[in-house]
Design a protein around this motif. Structure first.
Motif, PDB file in Angstrom:
ATOM      1  N   VAL A  91       0.835  -1.203   0.000  1.00  0.00           N
ATOM      2  CA  VAL A  91       0.000   0.000   0.000  1.00  0.00           C
ATOM      3  C   VAL A  91       0.871   1.255   0.000  1.00  0.00           C
ATOM      4  O   VAL A  91       0.586   2.226  -0.717  1.00  0.00           O
ATOM      5  CB  VAL A  91      -0.950  -0.007   1.210  1.00  0.00           C
ATOM      6  CG1 VAL A  91      -1.734   1.300   1.292  1.00  0.00           C
ATOM      7  CG2 VAL A  91      -1.907  -1.189   1.136  1.00  0.00           C
ATOM      8  N   ALA A  92       1.943   1.257   0.782  1.00  0.00           N
ATOM      9  CA  ALA A  92       2.820   2.424   0.850  1.00  0.00           C
ATOM     10  C   ALA A  92       3.485   2.695  -0.496  1.00  0.00           C
ATOM     11  O   ALA A  92       3.633   3.858  -0.911  1.00  0.00           O
ATOM     12  CB  ALA A  92       3.884   2.219   1.924  1.00  0.00           C
ATOM     13  N   ILE A  93       3.875   1.647  -1.217  1.00  0.00           N
ATOM     14  CA  ILE A  93       4.476   1.829  -2.538  1.00  0.00           C
ATOM     15  C   ILE A  93       3.473   2.465  -3.498  1.00  0.00           C
ATOM     16  O   ILE A  93       3.810   3.396  -4.252  1.00  0.00           O
ATOM     17  CB  ILE A  93       4.995   0.475  -3.073  1.00  0.00           C
ATOM     18  CG1 ILE A  93       6.208   0.015  -2.269  1.00  0.00           C
ATOM     19  CG2 ILE A  93       5.362   0.586  -4.550  1.00  0.00           C
ATOM     20  CD1 ILE A  93       6.667  -1.389  -2.601  1.00  0.00           C
ATOM     21  N   SER A  94       2.233   1.986  -3.466  1.00  0.00           N
ATOM     22  CA  SER A  94       1.200   2.571  -4.327  1.00  0.00           C
ATOM     23  C   SER A  94       0.964   4.033  -3.980  1.00  0.00           C
ATOM     24  O   SER A  94       0.806   4.884  -4.874  1.00  0.00           O
ATOM     25  CB  SER A  94      -0.103   1.782  -4.189  1.00  0.00           C
ATOM     26  OG  SER A  94       0.070   0.437  -4.603  1.00  0.00           O
ATOM     27  N   VAL A  95       0.949   4.360  -2.686  1.00  0.00           N
ATOM     28  CA  VAL A  95       0.751   5.743  -2.262  1.00  0.00           C
ATOM     29  C   VAL A  95       1.883   6.625  -2.775  1.00  0.00           C
ATOM     30  O   VAL A  95       1.653   7.731  -3.304  1.00  0.00           O
ATOM     31  CB  VAL A  95       0.646   5.829  -0.730  1.00  0.00           C
ATOM     32  CG1 VAL A  95       0.699   7.282  -0.262  1.00  0.00           C
ATOM     33  CG2 VAL A  95      -0.642   5.180  -0.248  1.00  0.00           C
ATOM     34  N   LEU A  96       3.120   6.164  -2.676  1.00  0.00           N
ATOM     35  CA  LEU A  96       4.262   6.969  -3.109  1.00  0.00           C
ATOM     36  C   LEU A  96       4.266   7.153  -4.630  1.00  0.00           C
ATOM     37  O   LEU A  96       4.639   8.229  -5.126  1.00  0.00           O
ATOM     38  CB  LEU A  96       5.563   6.306  -2.650  1.00  0.00           C
ATOM     39  CG  LEU A  96       5.809   6.337  -1.139  1.00  0.00           C
ATOM     40  CD1 LEU A  96       7.015   5.480  -0.774  1.00  0.00           C
ATOM     41  CD2 LEU A  96       6.019   7.764  -0.650  1.00  0.00           C
ATOM     42  N   VAL A  97       3.858   6.124  -5.370  1.00  0.00           N
ATOM     43  CA  VAL A  97       3.760   6.271  -6.828  1.00  0.00           C
ATOM     44  C   VAL A  97       2.748   7.348  -7.181  1.00  0.00           C
ATOM     45  O   VAL A  97       3.006   8.227  -8.021  1.00  0.00           O
ATOM     46  CB  VAL A  97       3.388   4.919  -7.476  1.00  0.00           C
ATOM     47  CG1 VAL A  97       3.013   5.125  -8.947  1.00  0.00           C
ATOM     48  CG2 VAL A  97       4.536   3.937  -7.365  1.00  0.00           C
ATOM     49  N   TYR A  98       1.601   7.321  -6.510  1.00  0.00           N
ATOM     50  CA  TYR A  98       0.571   8.314  -6.807  1.00  0.00           C
ATOM     51  C   TYR A  98       0.959   9.695  -6.276  1.00  0.00           C
ATOM     52  O   TYR A  98       0.462  10.704  -6.786  1.00  0.00           O
ATOM     53  CB  TYR A  98      -0.774   7.868  -6.250  1.00  0.00           C
ATOM     54  CG  TYR A  98      -1.495   6.909  -7.157  1.00  0.00           C
ATOM     55  CD1 TYR A  98      -2.221   7.372  -8.246  1.00  0.00           C
ATOM     56  CD2 TYR A  98      -1.429   5.540  -6.949  1.00  0.00           C
ATOM     57  CE1 TYR A  98      -2.868   6.499  -9.098  1.00  0.00           C
ATOM     58  CE2 TYR A  98      -2.081   4.650  -7.791  1.00  0.00           C
ATOM     59  CZ  TYR A  98      -2.796   5.137  -8.866  1.00  0.00           C
ATOM     60  OH  TYR A  98      -3.433   4.266  -9.712  1.00  0.00           O
ATOM     61  N   ILE A  99       1.788   9.763  -5.275  1.00  0.00           N
ATOM     62  CA  ILE A  99       2.303  11.062  -4.838  1.00  0.00           C
ATOM     63  C   ILE A  99       3.147  11.690  -5.951  1.00  0.00           C
ATOM     64  O   ILE A  99       3.027  12.889  -6.250  1.00  0.00           O
ATOM     65  CB  ILE A  99       3.117  10.912  -3.538  1.00  0.00           C
ATOM     66  CG1 ILE A  99       2.176  10.692  -2.355  1.00  0.00           C
ATOM     67  CG2 ILE A  99       3.987  12.144  -3.296  1.00  0.00           C
ATOM     68  CD1 ILE A  99       2.893  10.434  -1.044  1.00  0.00           C
ATOM     69  N   CYS A 100       4.002  10.871  -6.587  1.00  0.00           N
ATOM     70  CA  CYS A 100       4.795  11.388  -7.713  1.00  0.00           C
ATOM     71  C   CYS A 100       3.889  11.847  -8.852  1.00  0.00           C
ATOM     72  O   CYS A 100       4.101  12.920  -9.439  1.00  0.00           O
ATOM     73  CB  CYS A 100       5.759  10.312  -8.199  1.00  0.00           C
ATOM     74  SG  CYS A 100       7.042   9.838  -7.024  1.00  0.00           S
ATOM     75  N   LEU A 101       2.863  11.050  -9.163  1.00  0.00           N
ATOM     76  CA  LEU A 101       1.938  11.431 -10.227  1.00  0.00           C
ATOM     77  C   LEU A 101       1.151  12.678  -9.848  1.00  0.00           C
ATOM     78  O   LEU A 101       0.963  13.585 -10.679  1.00  0.00           O
ATOM     79  CB  LEU A 101       0.984  10.275 -10.513  1.00  0.00           C
ATOM     80  CG  LEU A 101       1.583   9.022 -11.168  1.00  0.00           C
ATOM     81  CD1 LEU A 101       0.543   7.914 -11.244  1.00  0.00           C
ATOM     82  CD2 LEU A 101       2.104   9.350 -12.554  1.00  0.00           C
ATOM     83  N   GLY A 102       0.670  12.729  -8.609  1.00  0.00           N
ATOM     84  CA  GLY A 102      -0.105  13.886  -8.178  1.00  0.00           C
ATOM     85  C   GLY A 102       0.702  15.164  -8.184  1.00  0.00           C
ATOM     86  O   GLY A 102       0.206  16.225  -8.599  1.00  0.00           O
TER      87      GLY A 102
END
Length: 388
Positions: free
Chosen positions: A98-109
């Motif tokens: 879950v943390a990896i997915s959150v960090l990926v979407y932080i970069c996208l956001g």
């Protein structure tokens, strides 16, 4: 509450054996009682009945706010960095994922925040840059054997070129027309990836992508290892997310960031004051695309497989929702938006069938009470009418 029942009954009352009302009405009655209690408490609060408790609470909150303001920024950042580094050591595999997915979407956001939040350009096809970065690394890894670290800047450069190609025809468009054109370009990229069989292998995708590698001290010598565990992937995307945060912060507090803000507030006035609006808008597309490309390269390295189905319009809508929910132009807001939209559904996973229903309700309540976002961006300076 009647509107809620209209939405709730089809989910619980329509079954293969027929129509049923008892189950949906039982759940709806509990929600109705809870809503009535909350409404009564809200009305009492508005009339000042709970003033004996709210006044001391406000005083304590003000005291805590003053105390936290005295804490140096470097100490806050050090504590945050320590918590981020220790997270994989204190949690399990599911939390790592879950943390990896959150960090990926932080970069996208944050990448989309450059385009939407800073420059004010509504982009509904941002996920196309994510796909360009992913396919760039996939092709370089499978056909040329380049490592992840060498391919990372190349993926960012190709995504920036794609941003310029997509951004150039839209430079003179505004509002709804801009959104429609960017949506069309995003779908064009997905369709090209899906149909260019000789290059992208079409809907079958690309397999055999190598994960990131690293040199590590092992058995008394330095050896090359392939990163394979979720903990190792977590630290890679954490480094990319930190670099993205620092880069976006520097852009926001630079002359380019001020030009982005001028274009966002009033493009005509900015052009009359000497701002090259066409070049600034093109630069916003290119800079935002770079961060999407970096996140896409990591996505391909982590999954070791890419296909066009991973880069649909719903992903662009999700990233845009993070920017709007967190607060357009706000870096902490985008981070909170990514946490809310990616981690919050996982918190509600225990609700099973009602998980997305509860999630949507929580998002609606947030937008009602925080219309400018969870963490609105602070304006640097003040306007004359605001001082008056």
């Amino acid at each position: 509450m009647l509107w809620l029942y209209v939405l709730l009954w089809p989910l619980l009352g329509i079954k293969p054996e027929g129509l049923e009302f008892a189950t949906s009405f039982a759940l709806w009655s509990k929600l109705a009682v809870a809503a009535a209690i909350l409404l009564a408490l809200w009305q009492l609060k508005e009339r000042g009945v709970f003033g004996f408790a709210t006044r001391p609470a406000r005083a304590v909150s003000a005291a805590l706010s003053k105390a936290t303001d005295r804490v140096p920024m470097w100490l806050r950042l050090a504590l945050l960095a320590a918590a981020a580094l220790a997270f994989p050591l204190l949690t399990e595999r599911y939390a790592h994922d879950v943390a990896i997915s959150v960090l990926v979407y932080i970069c996208l956001g944050l990448g989309l925040n450059v385009v939407v939040g800073m420059a004010g350009l509504l982009d509904l096809g941002y996920i196309a840059f994510y796909g360009v970065g992913a396919y760039t690394y996939a092709l370089l890894s499978v056909h040329f054997g380049l490592s992840f670290w060498l391919s990372l800047p190349i993926a960012g450069a190709f995504s920036a070129c794609a941003g310029c190609i997509i951004g150039y025809p839209t430079l003179r468009m505004r509002g709804d027309y801009l959104a429609i054109v960017t949506l069309g370009f995003g779908e064009i990229v997905r369709i090209v990836l899906n149909n260019w069989m000789s290059l992208t292998n079409g809907p079958n995708g690309i397999l055999g992508i190598k994960p990131p590698g690293a040199y590590w001290w092992q058995d008394g010598k330095i050896e090359h290892i392939w990163l394979g565990s979720l903990e190792q992937f977590y630290y890679v995307i954490l480094g990319l997310a930190v670099c993205t945060v620092v880069a976006v912060y520097r852009i926001n507090h630079s002359r380019i960031g001020r030009a982005f803000e001028a274009v966002r507030e009033d493009q005509t006035a900015a052009e009359l004051m000497g701002v090259n609006t066409l070049g600034i808008k093109l630069l916003a597309y290119a800079l935002g695309a770079v961060f999407g490309g970096l996140a896409g390269a990591f996505f391909a390295a982590r999954m070791r497989f890419v296909s066009p189905e991973s880069f649909t319009f719903i992903e662009s809508a999700m990233v845009l929702a993070m920017v709007v929910l967190g607060g357009m132009g706000s870096i902490p807001g985008v981070i909170l938006g990514a946490l809310a939209l990616i981690a919050l559904p996982e918190v509600f996973r225990g609700f099973e069938l009602y998980r997305m229903f509860v999630f949507g309700g929580v998002m609606a309540v947030m937008m009602i009470f925080r219309p400018k976002g969870l963490w609105p961006a602070k304006r640097l300076g003040a306007r004359s009418e605001e001082r008056d």
